[in-house]
Write an enzyme that holds these catalytic residues in place. Structure first.
Site, mmCIF file in Angstrom:
data_model
loop_
_atom_site.group_PDB
_atom_site.id
_atom_site.type_symbol
_atom_site.label_atom_id
_atom_site.label_comp_id
_atom_site.label_asym_id
_atom_site.label_seq_id
_atom_site.Cartn_x
_atom_site.Cartn_y
_atom_site.Cartn_z
ATOM 1 N N LYS A 33 0.813 -1.216 0.000
ATOM 2 C CA LYS A 33 0.000 0.000 0.000
ATOM 3 C C LYS A 33 0.849 1.268 0.000
ATOM 4 O O LYS A 33 0.509 2.250 -0.668
ATOM 5 C CB LYS A 33 -0.954 0.015 1.200
ATOM 6 C CG LYS A 33 -0.281 0.221 2.548
ATOM 7 C CD LYS A 33 -1.298 0.379 3.647
ATOM 8 C CE LYS A 33 -0.606 0.633 4.971
ATOM 9 N NZ LYS A 33 0.155 1.880 5.009
ATOM 10 N N THR A 34 1.960 1.283 0.743
ATOM 11 C CA THR A 34 2.801 2.483 0.794
ATOM 12 C C THR A 34 3.401 2.768 -0.578
ATOM 13 O O THR A 34 3.480 3.922 -1.019
ATOM 14 C CB THR A 34 3.917 2.318 1.841
ATOM 15 O OG1 THR A 34 3.314 2.032 3.111
ATOM 16 C CG2 THR A 34 4.742 3.583 1.951
ATOM 17 N N ASP A 217 -3.142 8.075 4.047
ATOM 18 C CA ASP A 217 -2.620 6.750 4.401
ATOM 19 C C ASP A 217 -3.297 6.276 5.687
ATOM 20 O O ASP A 217 -3.752 7.086 6.496
ATOM 21 C CB ASP A 217 -1.098 6.847 4.603
ATOM 22 C CG ASP A 217 -0.440 5.482 4.615
ATOM 23 O OD1 ASP A 217 -1.093 4.483 4.259
ATOM 24 O OD2 ASP A 217 0.749 5.405 4.987
ATOM 25 N N GLU A 218 -3.354 4.942 5.895
ATOM 26 C CA GLU A 218 -3.937 4.346 7.107
ATOM 27 C C GLU A 218 -5.314 4.943 7.402
ATOM 28 O O GLU A 218 -5.626 5.334 8.534
ATOM 29 C CB GLU A 218 -2.997 4.554 8.309
ATOM 30 C CG GLU A 218 -1.593 4.014 8.125
ATOM 31 C CD GLU A 218 -1.517 2.491 8.167
ATOM 32 O OE1 GLU A 218 -2.567 1.829 8.236
ATOM 33 O OE2 GLU A 218 -0.398 1.952 8.100
ATOM 34 N N GLN A 248 -7.712 -4.131 9.566
ATOM 35 C CA GLN A 248 -6.596 -3.806 10.465
ATOM 36 C C GLN A 248 -6.885 -2.557 11.310
ATOM 37 O O GLN A 248 -5.968 -1.906 11.793
ATOM 38 C CB GLN A 248 -5.313 -3.601 9.662
ATOM 39 C CG GLN A 248 -4.824 -4.859 8.961
ATOM 40 C CD GLN A 248 -3.430 -4.691 8.380
ATOM 41 O OE1 GLN A 248 -2.425 -4.708 9.095
ATOM 42 N NE2 GLN A 248 -3.356 -4.518 7.076
ATOM 43 N N ARG A 614 1.598 -10.877 10.533
ATOM 44 C CA ARG A 614 2.987 -10.419 10.729
ATOM 45 C C ARG A 614 3.976 -11.498 10.302
ATOM 46 O O ARG A 614 5.166 -11.216 10.103
ATOM 47 C CB ARG A 614 3.268 -10.085 12.214
ATOM 48 C CG ARG A 614 2.424 -8.984 12.845
ATOM 49 C CD ARG A 614 2.381 -7.737 12.021
ATOM 50 N NE ARG A 614 1.199 -7.732 11.167
ATOM 51 C CZ ARG A 614 1.023 -6.921 10.137
ATOM 52 N NH1 ARG A 614 1.970 -6.065 9.789
ATOM 53 N NH2 ARG A 614 -0.083 -6.960 9.426
#
Length: 738
Positions: A33-34, A217-218, A248, A614
């Site tokens: 995503k980044t 973002d986020e 998330q 993770r």
């Protein structure tokens, strides 16, 4: 444009090259995503669709903003210094500096951090003679932050009772004091900026014309006011590009509102152009089995937009599950597997031990300490270095030896007793001059006035604690000191004090385990003789020495490879070769505070989803059938999250136990060869067996349907004819054969 768009998958490419429309990019864990967000900005600039000054990008941390600006400089060679890239607070500060008059702020207004804000509130209390006991300053601090994040000034806050009305009045006094001193807190930056845009049409239209592209973002972590601020900035011709993952969203306790993602398509659609929804589902981090487990788990959440992670990396290994007899056995299991992984060549820094609550780290740290394995506590301190634990240990050091000047200085004014720095300087000067300890000087009443009275009260408190705790066993003595020193009450009044209270309770458990291990050591060949040679010490002194030793060793040197310990919240955004998720028990994960609310359990499930994703290659899931809580052994059932994972994805390293009811005798036995060296819990004494009829003085006649534990921890589950199913500890139940 080929180099810029190279190596993007079809969904990433579609997101990066979208036309001038608002879009919600549903980006799964490990889906890049980044990269998509940064490349989108670079593509807009490189194709001439937007100048750098027409783009506003919001991140949630200053570090992320700096990394984004650095990447953009590399991708486009554009000057990013003038670009509006930053956190919500940073961008609001920039806007308020430019329009300070319209925002009714002094030109050189100062920003308070949380410590500065609390200090101002305490000055406010003194100035208005407010009651700190009835209205704790920290509680007012949280009330103000919550009100501002909801967009509410004092006159708009609804107060349903006398306490709430008083809080509103104090909030108004606080605002007046901030205006006089020309200062703002963090929440004020966003609220004042929102009010600036909503109250000044010309300023709002200026920014709407200037910023043709808003990128966030986020997005799942935005709160109510941040969402409203973005809506004000977005005009009819503004393209909003929001990247996030509703699966998330794990920060509801900080105000994050996952519903913002569900409202996006409704609120940001242009009159002639609906919002585009693109799902980034290809994962570049984990093997297929790990992703399948995460997908299966999160499908149990009803309130989600929906996506399905996949990978081209192959299935990989199954997730391993271990049911430990106790939390100590769980920690020993982790240590043994970590050693095996290290022998295989997996760096310790690529192994993470995750837990739901900070207090769980203590048992794990103790096992790692004993095994000599270096570790780091990520995003926090090791157990014996945590503030609340050090405060409790300081009181215990005074109980053991009141001449400990360092311990006295740490807690003489904690919890706060009104003893100022000047009074402590007087006490220290007198002690130096007379050649005595601070305790002796305090007992001598050398400080006068109100501070002197407070010091005298502290001396009497410690003397009382010494007298009362001295007659108690070590765990109960520690519990007594925590309660009667005022530490428990102090942390109970903190907004996030639950973690600190759990750590204090874990200190009691540490003492209980310390006693058990000491007894084992003393009973070993030569143990008693060794103790005699070294000089016997009382349990409290020995425990304090043990705590000091564990606090001072084993933390890895900077740069050295070390095991990573952290809460699941701290793990978000990170990835590891191998992940252990420990403490998977009902009431622990999911946390007991969430169990009464549907939304609470859904957030806990999202937290578990974050934990699973993770892991890149190996995943270990563990729970303990018994866990030490408040110095006592408590029995637990496995987390519902284990039941929600498909059985074909799991490899049990111990006999699988059913969650809620009976335990068949066939499930007792040694562990398979896959996990050597771990003794499974054995059934209670042969006098009792599953299927046997028994009688209890209170519950009457019943039949044993389950059994677990060993020794003093052995217990049976009995289905009573009249009282239903009960778990009974055999040490206390006094059952009779019927």
């Amino acid at each position: 444009m080929t180099p810029l768009l190279a190596n993007l998958n079809p969904e990433q490419l579609a997101a990066v090259t979208l036309p001038h429309v608002s879009a919600l990019i549903l980006a799964g864990a490990g889906s890049g995503k980044t990269r998509v967000l940064t490349t989108r900005i670079a593509w807009l600039i490189a194709t001439g669709q937007a100048s750098p000054l027409a783009i506003l990008a919001v991140t949630f941390t200053n570090k992320a903003a700096r990394e984004m600006a650095t990447r953009l400089s590399t991708l486009t060679h554009a000057n990013t210094r003038g670009m509006w890239i930053g956190t919500f607070h940073g961008l609001c500060n920039r806007m308020l500096r430019a329009h300070y008059r319209d925002a009714e702020l002094p030109q050189l207004f100062q920003i308070m951090d949380t410590a500065d804000q609390l200090a101002l509130i305490k000055r406010l209390y003194r100035a208005h003679a407010l009651d700190e006991e009835r209205y704790p300053p920290r509680q007012l601090q949280w009330f103000i932050a919550d009100s501002k994040e909801a967009g509410l000034r004092p006159n708009a806050v609804e107060a349903g009772d006398d306490f709430a009305r008083a809080q509103v009045e104090h909030y108004a006094l606080y605002e007046a004091m901030c205006r006089r001193e020309g200062v703002v807190d963090f929440a004020e930056l966003l609220l004042r900026s929102y009010e600036l845009l909503s109250g000044h049409d010309a300023i709002r239209e200026h920014y709407r014309r200037r910023f043709s592209h808003l990128l966030v973002d986020e997005f799942q972590d935005t709160n109510v006011l941040q969402y409203k601020w973005l809506r004000l900035l977005a005009g009819e011709r503004t393209a909003v590009f929001a990247v996030g993952d509703d699966d998330q969203s794990i920060y509801a306790f900080r105000g994050a509102n996952v519903a913002n993602m569900q409202h996006f398509e409704r609120d940001f659609a242009a009159p002639d152009q609906p919002v585009r929804l693109i799902k980034l589902e290809q994962n570049y981090r984990s093997h297929g089995t790990i992703l399948d487990a995460a997908n299966a788990l999160i499908r149990h959440n009803r309130s989600r937009l929906g996506k399905n992670l996949w990978t081209s990396e192959g299935k990989g290994e199954p997730a391993r599950v271990f049911a430990a007899p106790s939390d100590v056995d769980e920690a020993a299991f982790v240590v043994d597997i970590v050693r095996n992984l290290a022998d295989e060549g997996v760096p310790l820094s690529e192994i993470a031990l995750l837990y739901r609550s900070n207090a769980q780290s203590r048992v794990l740290e103790h096992a790692l300490f004993g095994a000599g394995l270096p570790y780091r506590v990520y995003g926090g301190m090791r157990f014996f270095e945590r503030q609340e634990v050090k405060h409790a240990l300081a009181y215990l050091r005074l109980v053991a030896a009141p001449g400990d000047d360092g311990a006295l200085l740490r807690v003489v004014n904690f919890p706060p007793r009104g003893i100022g720095a000047r009074s402590l300087e007087q006490l220290q000067d007198h002690a130096r001059g007379a050649g005595t300890t601070l305790w002796q000087a305090a007992c001598g009443g050398v400080v006068g006035g109100r501070s002197g009275s407070s010091i005298g009260a502290f001396v009497r408190l410690v003397e009382k604690l010494r007298q009362e705790a001295g007659a108690l066993p070590l765990p109960q003595a520690i519990e007594h000191v925590i309660e009667h020193s005022g530490l428990a009450a102090h942390y109970a009044n903190e907004k996030e004090g639950q973690d600190r209270l759990e750590n204090l309770q874990e200190l009691v458990n540490a003492a209980e385990n310390f006693l058990r291990e000491s007894l084992v050591a003393a009973s070993a060949p030569g143990g008693a003789a060794d103790a005699a040679d070294e000089g016997a010490t009382d349990p409290l002194t020995a425990f304090l020495a043990h705590a000091a030793l564990e606090a001072g060793e084993t933390q890895a040197a900077e740069g050295a490879s070390a095991l990573q310990l952290m809460t699941v919240h701290s793990a978000k955004g990170l990835e590891f070769h191998t992940v252990f998720i420990t403490g998977l028990e009902e009431g622990l994960f999911p946390h007991e505070n969430s169990l009464n609310e549907f939304a609470g359990v859904e957030e806990e499930r999202r937290l578990m989803y974050v934990a699973i994703t993770r892991a890149r290659r190996r995943l270990y899931l563990s729970y303990a059938q018994t866990r030490m809580l408040h110095g006592q052994t408590r029995y637990h059932v496995a987390s519902r999250f284990l039941d929600e994972l498909p059985k074909e994805l799991l490899q049990w390293l111990s006999p699988q136990r059913r969650r809620a009811v009976d335990v068949d005798e066939s499930e007792w036995g040694a562990l398979p060869a896959a996990a050597p060296g771990y003794a499974q819990a054995t059934p209670p004494a042969p006098a009792w067996r599953v299927g046997q009829n028994v009688r209890h003085a209170k519950f009457g006649v019943g039949v044993i349907v389950g059994a677990e534990g060993r020794g003093s921890d052995a217990r049976v589950q009995v289905n009573f004819r009249d009282a239903g199913v009960k778990w009974l500890a055999l040490e206390y139940a006094k059952l009779e054969a019927a």
